[in-house]
Motif scaffolding. Sequence first.
Motif: not given
Length: 751
Positions: A163-180
């Motif tokens: 998606s445009a909101e995250f960087s598109t350096q993600s050919i395989a996909g993105t894993i976003n780890i969100v801290l508490k």
Amino acid sequence: MPNPASLHRHAVAAAVAAAFCAASTSHAQSAAPVIPDEPAKVEPKTGSGNDAKPLPENIQRVEIKGAVAAYDPRRDDTASKIVVTSEEIQRYGDTSVNDVLKRLPGITVGGAAGRSGGEIRMRGLGSGYTQILLNGERAPAGFSIDTLSPDVIERIEIVRAASAEFSTQSIAGTINIVLKKAVKSAQHVLKIGAGKSADAFNPSGSLQLSDKLGNMSYSMGANVWRYRYDRQSPTEDTRTDPAGRLVMLHRSRQHDWGSPEGLNLSPRVNWTLKNGDTVTWQGFVNVNRGEHASEEVIDTPTGTPPLYDAGTGRQSGHTNFLRSDLNWVRKLDGGGKLDMKLGASDMRSRNTWHELNYRAASLARDSTVRTNTDEWGITSQGKYTAPLMPGHELSMGWDGGATRRDDARIERTVDLPGASPGSADNSDEGYAASVDRLALYVQDEWNVTPRWSMYVGVRWEGIDTASEGGTFETVRQKTSVWSPLAQTLYKIPDTRDQLRLALTRTYKAPPAGNLVPRRFTSTNNTQTEPDRRGNPDLQPELATGIDASYEHYWAENALLSAAVSMRHISGYTRQGLLLDPDGRWVSTPVNDGSAVTRSLELEAKFPLSAIMKDAPGVDMRASVSRNWSRVDAVPGPDNRLDQQTPLSATVGFDYKTRDGKLTTGASFAFRNGGPVRIDVNQTGYQSVRRDLDLYALWKFDARYQLRVAVANALSQDYLFDSAYTEANGVLRRTGRHAGYAQGRATLEVRF
């Protein structure tokens, strides 16, 4: 007579469960959507019970609609996303986020069980193809994600299509780890635990505090851990001639031990202003330090012994990472919102490596290498959201940052009798690098009809990288990528089924370290242990992709899904191997042609009550992922992209007693391996990995609970194999890392 549709759904669920041979863990995110064709009409009445009478027609009717189903981002968002909750993350009492990720569908973790540094992969691809984010941003190069404690994580977002909101350096996909960060109520939780296996001991402790004070709320997460290990890592090097006869055999007996330790802190403060604006400050501190040592003896039953047949090494060092973010959210007239964030980070790493090498029992080489790395940077993000017209939500924003890195390397190597000629090295080498980046994006989410929604966006990313040092010419590279993106979601009428389709353009930028032509030497230089050097001419890899999926929500918390994807990659980067004029083998990254990768993912999760009346409280999950790829520049067979994992699967279950006192479950994660062709002369082997984990949680009362778990219950060993084929024969290196089951107990106290 039973409903045929109901029987069909039950049969499908039972077949999926049988195919995976077991039940599987994890609750579905929320109830399935029920979208009636037309709201039921209820006649307003007066009175009560049987005496109720219809109201006159001229009295105004008031219709109250309840929420049919809770919002579920996986089911309801146009942009495909899986959200893993804090409860699921902490279920097995893991101390490393890598252990959490290995159980998630479509994700594999490389390396041996119980050892750090495993590569995180989506669609079987790593090495930068899978984007790992921390609170929506990339962590610095020196930060190891597996040192992050699950106790400080609020959720994990798995984004398969960009998606445009995250960087598109993600050919395989993105894993976003969100801290508490969420503070729903006052919490005070203390956890003390310890894990033990045949080769390691791992104590840890964590503290979570949160509360509200008027318009302010705060939270603090703290975690400390230590890992002591003592293990054997034998390897074997062989050379065979063209006729297949053994002409060389080296057997290495290597003993490794060490005691790394770490600390995580994640404080957060939220303010709600009088005008409704919110201001949030969040910090993150990650401190790691450790001592490591190794001893190696190489026996030579056949052929010529290596240059050095014994050695010892000791490493000590520490890495500190700090990050601070300030976030301001302002609500605007007309339903608009402005979300801005300013951040700063600092990473410092200090390491010393002292190595002694022996030849025929005599000291031949004494080498000390010290490295100092400092990296600091600032980031700025902003997003403006507003309803463009009925059914449209327009967003636009920016994502920029500037990073500076200083790297110094001091080596002192002394020539002694028996050393190789010219091996003495008294060098002071350093380099400075800068990375400036800016991204601009715009996106629109459009509800075309109540059942059909679309997402379109475009993102431009520009990166300016510069490096300079005393041993190479200044390297500067500017790249920019346009990424048009589109996704759509269609909910099929009169069913709980839905279809997704996504078209993406993504890329993989070369890391700054791969652009710097510095050389890192190996002690016994061979084709399977070469020196390493960067390539200043390296270009980004570009990928066009398509994703499609079918999802069937057939009961509450029940899901069956099938997804397919394809990526065509140009400018593919592989590790080239060459022989330099000094007679040393050097590995360096090069762009070489194109590659294609395809994936098929199947997933099922449901409570047992969805297929069995009066069933116990069991939740089940199963998934399987099959990946194919081909690199055009490398001859087959087995010419897989990035040594792609061809097959992975997970299966497991959770059981909870009716009184809620006991929760228990198990998870089995499988990762296939096999031979892989790296280039014309090089081949490798990927080890099969089988992880069986079990856990039980006993709640004594509202304050105390005990969690026990067993990881790697099958004691799976890890095998590796690499070979280089040339005219005069084959040079091969093989080895084995022994796997051991680890038991762990954690006491959790709320106060």
